[in-house]
Structures are given as structure tokens and as C-alpha cells.
Motif scaffolding. Structure first.
Motif, mmCIF file in Angstrom:
data_model
loop_
_atom_site.group_PDB
_atom_site.id
_atom_site.type_symbol
_atom_site.label_atom_id
_atom_site.label_comp_id
_atom_site.label_asym_id
_atom_site.label_seq_id
_atom_site.Cartn_x
_atom_site.Cartn_y
_atom_site.Cartn_z
ATOM 1 N N THR A 82 5.338 5.115 8.141
ATOM 2 C CA THR A 82 4.902 5.013 6.750
ATOM 3 C C THR A 82 5.657 3.899 6.038
ATOM 4 O O THR A 82 6.796 3.579 6.378
ATOM 5 C CB THR A 82 5.127 6.328 5.991
ATOM 6 O OG1 THR A 82 6.517 6.712 6.113
ATOM 7 C CG2 THR A 82 4.234 7.429 6.537
ATOM 8 N N VAL A 83 5.004 3.332 5.036
ATOM 9 C CA VAL A 83 5.617 2.330 4.154
ATOM 10 C C VAL A 83 5.152 2.628 2.735
ATOM 11 O O VAL A 83 4.359 3.535 2.502
ATOM 12 C CB VAL A 83 5.228 0.886 4.570
ATOM 13 C CG1 VAL A 83 5.852 0.529 5.908
ATOM 14 C CG2 VAL A 83 3.723 0.705 4.619
ATOM 15 N N SER A 84 5.628 1.857 1.773
ATOM 16 C CA SER A 84 5.402 2.208 0.379
ATOM 17 C C SER A 84 3.988 1.965 -0.125
ATOM 18 O O SER A 84 3.611 2.485 -1.174
ATOM 19 C CB SER A 84 6.400 1.455 -0.515
ATOM 20 O OG SER A 84 6.263 0.054 -0.336
ATOM 21 N N SER A 85 3.189 1.174 0.583
ATOM 22 C CA SER A 85 1.810 0.927 0.143
ATOM 23 C C SER A 85 0.958 0.446 1.301
ATOM 24 O O SER A 85 1.472 -0.035 2.321
ATOM 25 C CB SER A 85 1.773 -0.120 -0.980
ATOM 26 O OG SER A 85 2.035 -1.408 -0.464
ATOM 27 N N GLY A 86 -0.346 0.542 1.125
ATOM 28 C CA GLY A 86 -1.266 0.007 2.126
ATOM 29 C C GLY A 86 -1.180 -1.496 2.220
ATOM 30 O O GLY A 86 -1.319 -2.074 3.308
ATOM 31 N N ILE A 201 -4.529 -1.388 16.575
ATOM 32 C CA ILE A 201 -3.605 -1.060 15.487
ATOM 33 C C ILE A 201 -4.448 -0.622 14.300
ATOM 34 O O ILE A 201 -5.426 -1.289 13.947
ATOM 35 C CB ILE A 201 -2.757 -2.281 15.076
ATOM 36 C CG1 ILE A 201 -1.973 -2.835 16.269
ATOM 37 C CG2 ILE A 201 -1.814 -1.934 13.922
ATOM 38 C CD1 ILE A 201 -1.464 -4.260 16.048
ATOM 39 N N MET A 202 -4.090 0.494 13.682
ATOM 40 C CA MET A 202 -4.748 0.868 12.441
ATOM 41 C C MET A 202 -3.717 0.859 11.317
ATOM 42 O O MET A 202 -2.531 1.095 11.530
ATOM 43 C CB MET A 202 -5.443 2.228 12.538
ATOM 44 C CG MET A 202 -4.538 3.449 12.558
ATOM 45 S SD MET A 202 -3.867 3.976 10.929
ATOM 46 C CE MET A 202 -5.326 4.612 10.164
ATOM 47 N N LEU A 203 -4.192 0.541 10.128
ATOM 48 C CA LEU A 203 -3.351 0.663 8.943
ATOM 49 C C LEU A 203 -4.216 1.209 7.827
ATOM 50 O O LEU A 203 -5.438 1.085 7.852
ATOM 51 C CB LEU A 203 -2.729 -0.680 8.562
ATOM 52 C CG LEU A 203 -3.692 -1.823 8.244
ATOM 53 C CD1 LEU A 203 -3.952 -1.928 6.754
ATOM 54 C CD2 LEU A 203 -3.145 -3.138 8.781
ATOM 55 N N ALA A 204 -3.592 1.850 6.860
ATOM 56 C CA ALA A 204 -4.369 2.430 5.766
ATOM 57 C C ALA A 204 -3.489 2.702 4.568
ATOM 58 O O ALA A 204 -2.284 2.944 4.693
ATOM 59 C CB ALA A 204 -5.034 3.738 6.219
ATOM 60 N N ALA A 209 -7.921 8.949 0.283
ATOM 61 C CA ALA A 209 -8.233 10.328 0.656
ATOM 62 C C ALA A 209 -7.002 11.230 0.674
ATOM 63 O O ALA A 209 -7.075 12.405 0.310
ATOM 64 C CB ALA A 209 -8.918 10.348 2.022
ATOM 65 N N PHE A 210 -5.832 10.697 1.066
ATOM 66 C CA PHE A 210 -4.676 11.558 1.298
ATOM 67 C C PHE A 210 -3.855 11.863 0.043
ATOM 68 O O PHE A 210 -2.899 12.623 0.093
ATOM 69 C CB PHE A 210 -3.791 10.987 2.412
ATOM 70 C CG PHE A 210 -4.268 11.381 3.782
ATOM 71 C CD1 PHE A 210 -3.574 12.316 4.526
ATOM 72 C CD2 PHE A 210 -5.431 10.852 4.318
ATOM 73 C CE1 PHE A 210 -4.021 12.702 5.779
ATOM 74 C CE2 PHE A 210 -5.891 11.232 5.566
ATOM 75 C CZ PHE A 210 -5.182 12.165 6.304
ATOM 76 N N GLY A 211 -4.199 11.246 -1.076
ATOM 77 C CA GLY A 211 -3.693 11.704 -2.355
ATOM 78 C C GLY A 211 -2.255 11.399 -2.713
ATOM 79 O O GLY A 211 -1.736 11.932 -3.699
ATOM 80 N N VAL A 212 -1.566 10.543 -1.946
ATOM 81 C CA VAL A 212 -0.189 10.176 -2.282
ATOM 82 C C VAL A 212 -0.002 8.670 -2.135
ATOM 83 O O VAL A 212 -0.653 8.038 -1.300
ATOM 84 C CB VAL A 212 0.842 10.911 -1.390
ATOM 85 C CG1 VAL A 212 0.902 12.387 -1.728
ATOM 86 C CG2 VAL A 212 0.555 10.707 0.086
ATOM 87 N N THR A 213 0.872 8.114 -2.926
ATOM 88 C CA THR A 213 1.120 6.676 -2.873
ATOM 89 C C THR A 213 1.893 6.323 -1.610
ATOM 90 O O THR A 213 2.969 6.873 -1.362
ATOM 91 C CB THR A 213 1.921 6.222 -4.101
ATOM 92 O OG1 THR A 213 1.207 6.597 -5.281
ATOM 93 C CG2 THR A 213 2.123 4.723 -4.089
ATOM 94 N N GLY A 214 1.342 5.403 -0.821
ATOM 95 C CA GLY A 214 2.019 4.977 0.396
ATOM 96 C C GLY A 214 1.038 4.357 1.356
ATOM 97 O O GLY A 214 -0.163 4.244 1.080
ATOM 98 N N GLY A 215 1.544 3.932 2.504
ATOM 99 C CA GLY A 215 0.711 3.327 3.529
ATOM 100 C C GLY A 215 1.164 3.783 4.899
ATOM 101 O O GLY A 215 2.283 4.256 5.078
ATOM 102 N N ALA A 236 13.175 -3.099 2.870
ATOM 103 C CA ALA A 236 12.429 -2.362 1.855
ATOM 104 C C ALA A 236 12.781 -0.876 1.873
ATOM 105 O O ALA A 236 13.112 -0.314 2.920
ATOM 106 C CB ALA A 236 10.928 -2.532 2.089
ATOM 107 N N ALA A 237 12.713 -0.269 0.692
ATOM 108 C CA ALA A 237 12.828 1.191 0.644
ATOM 109 C C ALA A 237 11.585 1.802 1.269
ATOM 110 O O ALA A 237 10.505 1.203 1.274
ATOM 111 C CB ALA A 237 12.974 1.651 -0.803
ATOM 112 N N GLY A 238 11.727 2.986 1.810
ATOM 113 C CA GLY A 238 10.601 3.652 2.454
ATOM 114 C C GLY A 238 9.644 4.258 1.447
ATOM 115 O O GLY A 238 9.855 4.212 0.235
ATOM 116 N N MET A 239 8.586 4.820 1.965
ATOM 117 C CA MET A 239 7.656 5.591 1.142
ATOM 118 C C MET A 239 8.416 6.768 0.531
ATOM 119 O O MET A 239 9.387 7.274 1.105
ATOM 120 C CB MET A 239 6.511 6.079 2.035
ATOM 121 C CG MET A 239 5.447 6.896 1.339
ATOM 122 S SD MET A 239 4.110 7.325 2.502
ATOM 123 C CE MET A 239 3.311 8.639 1.578
#
Length: 344
Positions: A82-86, A201-204, A209-215, A236-239
Motif C-alpha cells: 500500500t501507498v498513500s494514493s493511487g 502488475i496491477m495498481l489501484a 470502491a474500497f472507501g479509504v484514502t490510499g493506493g 514517503a510516509a505510508g498509507m
């Protein structure tokens, strides 16, 4: 432009008047789901409102282990991070792939998150780019959105089978608008891709759909470890860990909401009159409308849909977004108006 003072769920209030809302990207209806909100609050009390440290610091939060294990299993990938955004997920993937990709290719229009200068089209006038048919031995990367803009079905990747066997192919799929929706229980399309390629590789974005800020980025373990070693990832700080923990804790809620969305789409399919002006598929929660003044007519009937344009000189997009939270009575009101137009 209309401003609202609270989250726009199935009903929104504008100028003290209530409207049915068919817009946004909260496909599973989670931001206003009481059980989901309670999980988020519980995890904020446990993990705090944010955590600004690097993921590579000596203190490791188990929230990331739990959430990323859930995502990998849900997507059916070997590993996920996970990361902080898509958008950051896209940047990290592209930064890593530029190191050893000889040439990038894009299949149809793709999101900004995975665009790169000098990328070539996979198809030219409906035929495979001849650059993909030559005998040059090289590493190439194909970039694609799981569901291209203006479409209501997953992208057809079968054309990639015709690429020269001299090419070592990496496929990057942006699943921001398919994860949580398509596939078994909303697993997306990653696990269904079976092509003669070296790596997928997938990213999103998880804010749809998952309702929380992050990627999220998912792939084989080797590639995910490469992402974790990137300077940008380390710096970078994590999600938000409360959100990552919620991903794992909300597994049953996702199943329930996905089933509700599926039932809503089947209901629409059973009643909506289809023609060339209405683009809809019973597996996908978007309806594209090519009917002049439809937004005004719907607003007169107290229904607001998504109406916007991606680029300055492009035409407006009229998009109806169905969520798990819409009631049958909401759908009936929408369908009845659309069917009247279709019968003219």
C-alpha cells in the motif's frame, strides 16, 4: 457547479432541496456505511489519525501486514503493498519500470497515473503496431486501464497474444475502477489475465470502491520488493495505518456491499430499455448517456448525475453511477425517466 456540506451518498441536499445522487466513485457505498465507519473509528483509536514515519523505519506496524495480506489474497496476487494514493502507486510503478523498459506502449486511453512520454499506441488503425511484430529482442511494457474511459466492460487484452515472441512483456493494469467491482467478489481482473507475458502488475486507488484514502500495487513478490526499495517509497510516509487495518477488518462488509451492488445492476438490466444512446452492462455500475439535455431533465426530476469534462476542449461526459446504497425506489425513478426518453 453545486456545493454540498456533507458526503454525497444516494441523497444530497442542494440549496435546501433534496436530490437523488448518481455520481461519484463510492461504488460499494462504504463512506456512509455505518458498520464500515465504526471500523474506521475503532482503528483510528488504535492506530491514531496518521503515521508520518517511513515504512523502512525500525518500528514496524502490524496494520500494514494485515491490510496488505488481505489485498494480496483478495486480488489473488503473490504480494501487495500500500501507498498513500493511487497516483503515487502509478508513479512508483512507472519509475521502477523505466529502468529496464526499452519501449512503452499504451492500449486505448489510459489514466494520468500511468502515462509516460513517448509511449506508443498498441493499435494503429485497428491493427497491431508493427513495432510489436519485429524480431528485436527487448523488454517492453504495455499500459492499460482495466475499464477504459467511456466503457462499461473490462478491456479486451487478447490482441497481446499476437505480439512477437521476441518481446519480453510486462503488463501494467490500472484497476482503480474495477477493483471491488469486477471479478469474483470484486477481486478485479488481475487474476483472470492469462497471457504469454513475463510479468503483470496491477495498481489501484483504494479511494473508490474500497472507501479509504490510499493506493495499492500488486504483482509477484520480486517486483513488490523492488517497489519497497525505491527511494521514493522509502522517503514517503505510508498509507494511513488505521485505513490499512480497516481493509483487513472489513472483508465481510466488502462481500455484503458487493452483493448489494450486483443485485442493483441486475435489477437495472431487467428494466432499462437499451439503445445506442445508453451504454450499460449488468456487471458494471456506470451508465453513459448520449441524450441531449438529459442532465437538465433529470435535475428537474430531482436527480443529479455526474457531468464533467476531462479536457478543456472535450465534450461533457454524462455518467450515471450506481452504488450499493441505492434503493430499488431510487433505481425505479431513474429507469422510468430514461425509458421515457428511449421510447421517443
Amino acid at each position: 457547479m453545486m456545493k454540498v456540506t456533507q458526503f454525497p451518498d444516494r441523497i444530497i441536499e442542494i440549496d435546501q432541496e433534496q436530490y437523488l445522487y448518481f455520481g461519484g466513485t463510492a461504488y460499494l457505498g462504504l463512506p456512509k456505511n455505518t458498520m464500515f465507519q465504526e471500523l474506521v473509528v475503532k482503528n483510528i483509536l488504535r492506530w491514531g489519525t496518521t503515521y508520518g514515519s517511513s515504512r523502512s523505519a525500525n518500528i514496524k506496524l502490524t496494520a500494514y501486514d494485515d491490510g496488505e495480506l488481505f489485498l494480496a489474497q483478495h486480488i489473488k496476487a503473490a504480494a501487495a503493498v500500500t501507498v498513500s494514493s493511487g497516483m503515487l502507486a502509478g508513479k512508483l510503478v512507472m519509475d521502477e519500470l523505466r529502468k529496464d523498459t526499452a519501449c512503452f506502449f499504451h492500449l486505448q486511453e489510459i489514466h494520468t497515473a500511468i502515462k509516460t512520454p513517448n509511449s506508443l499506441p498498441v493499435l494503429i488503425n485497428g491493427k497491431l503496431n508493427t513495432r510489436l511484430l519485429d524480431n528485436a529482442v527487448e523488454k517492453i511494457t504495455i499500459l492499460a486501464d482495466a475499464v477504459p474511459s467511456h466503457q462499461t466492460k473490462a478491456i479486451d487484452l487478447s490482441i497481446l497474444k499476437e505480439i512477437s515472441s521476441c518481446k519480453e512483456i510486462t503488463l501494467v493494469i490500472d484497476e482503480s475502477h474495477s477493483l471491488g467491482i469486477l471479478g469474483e467478489k470484486g477481486s478485479g481482473i488481475y487474476s483472470s489475465i492469462h497471457l504469454p507475458i513475463q510479468r503483470k502488475i496491477m495498481l489501484a486507488s483504494l479511494g473508490k470502491a474500497f472507501g479509504v484514502t490510499g493506493g495499492v500495487i500488486a504483482s509477484d513478490t520480486s517486483f513488490i520488493n523492488r517497489i519497497k526499495n525505491l527511494d521514493t517509497f522509502v522517503s514517503a510516509a505510508g498509507m494511513n495505518p488505521a485505513f490499512v487495518q480497516t481493509l483487513a477488518d472489513a472483508e465481510e462488509i466488502y462481500k455484503i456491499q458487493h452483493q448489494k451492488l450486483t443485485e442493483n445492476l441486475k435489477y437495472i438490466d431487467s428494466k432499462l430499455i437499451k439503445n445506442e444512446n445508453i451504454k450499460f452492462d449488468k456487471t458494471y455500475p456506470l451508465i453513459y448517456i448520449e441524450i441531449e439535455s438529459i442532465t437538465e431533465v433529470l435535475k428537474e426530476n430531482n436527480i443529479i448525475i455526474a457531468n464533467f469534462r476531462y479536457q478543456e476542449n472535450s465534450k461533457d461526459i454524462n455518467r450515471i453511477v450506481v452504488t450499493a446504497n441505492h434503493l430499488k425506489e431510487d433505481l425505479d425513478k431513474l429507469i422510468n425517466i430514461l425509458n421515457v426518453f428511449n421510447s421517443k
